[in-house]
Write a protein that holds these residues in place. Structure first.
Motif, PDB file in Angstrom:
ATOM      1  N   UNK A  22      43.941  44.184  25.855  1.00 11.48           N
ATOM      2  CA  UNK A  22      43.393  45.365  25.184  1.00 11.48           C
ATOM      3  C   UNK A  22      41.898  45.205  24.983  1.00 11.48           C
ATOM      4  N   UNK A  23      41.499  44.761  23.782  1.00 13.97           N
ATOM      5  CA  UNK A  23      40.086  44.707  23.408  1.00 13.97           C
ATOM      6  C   UNK A  23      39.313  43.529  23.912  1.00 13.97           C
ATOM      7  N   UNK A  41      34.406  41.502  36.496  1.00 14.33           N
ATOM      8  CA  UNK A  41      35.611  42.311  36.401  1.00 14.33           C
ATOM      9  C   UNK A  41      35.408  43.487  37.337  1.00 14.33           C
ATOM     10  N   UNK A  42      36.315  43.623  38.312  1.00 17.25           N
ATOM     11  CA  UNK A  42      36.170  44.591  39.402  1.00 17.25           C
ATOM     12  C   UNK A  42      37.397  45.499  39.418  1.00 17.25           C
ATOM     13  N   UNK A  72      41.698  52.038  30.796  1.00 21.18           N
ATOM     14  CA  UNK A  72      43.011  51.509  31.135  1.00 21.18           C
ATOM     15  C   UNK A  72      43.147  51.470  32.654  1.00 21.18           C
ATOM     16  N   UNK A  73      43.692  50.362  33.183  1.00 19.86           N
ATOM     17  CA  UNK A  73      43.881  50.269  34.629  1.00 19.86           C
ATOM     18  C   UNK A  73      44.077  48.849  35.110  1.00 19.86           C
ATOM     19  N   UNK A  74      44.125  48.717  36.424  1.00 24.19           N
ATOM     20  CA  UNK A  74      44.302  47.424  37.087  1.00 24.19           C
ATOM     21  C   UNK A  74      42.942  46.955  37.592  1.00 24.19           C
ATOM     22  N   UNK A  91      45.381  43.429  33.956  1.00 28.45           N
ATOM     23  CA  UNK A  91      45.749  44.805  33.630  1.00 28.45           C
ATOM     24  C   UNK A  91      45.269  45.137  32.214  1.00 28.45           C
ATOM     25  N   UNK A  92      44.538  46.253  32.092  1.00 22.77           N
ATOM     26  CA  UNK A  92      44.109  46.764  30.778  1.00 22.77           C
ATOM     27  C   UNK A  92      45.102  47.826  30.357  1.00 22.77           C
TER      28      UNK A  92
END
Length: 93
Positions: A22-23, A41-42, A72-74, A91-92
């Protein structure tokens, strides 16, 4: 009698917790060399969302990344240290 000498290959490794996150994201990076590593982070399209340099020692290194602003995403986290490149899917949520 045949004697074979096999040298184990030294490798780097990246571990992230929690995943999904998450955060914030905690990174443990095992390095075979000392120096400066680049942490990115890509997203799935190849866009870099975060780019951080960290000084690393031989062995285990830790870094906490603030990921609050990431949608949110991969993603992939890529650690580059000299010629060593290690990538992990994250994963976010």
């Amino acid at each position: 009698v045949v004697c074979v000498n096999v040298e184990l290959e030294k490798t780097t490794a990246v571990f992230t917790t929690p995943n999904p996150f998450n955060g914030s994201l905690h990174l443990k990076y095992n390095s075979v060399t000392e120096g400066t590593a680049n942490v990115q982070i890509i997203d799935m399209l190849g866009k870099s969302h975060q780019n951080t340099n960290m000084l690393v020692n031989k062995g285990e290194n830790t870094l906490t990344l603030d990921t609050e602003a990431l949608p949110v995403g991969i993603y992939f986290i890529r650690v580059t240290n000299g010629s060593e490149v290690t990538t992990q899917r994250i994963v976010k949520k």
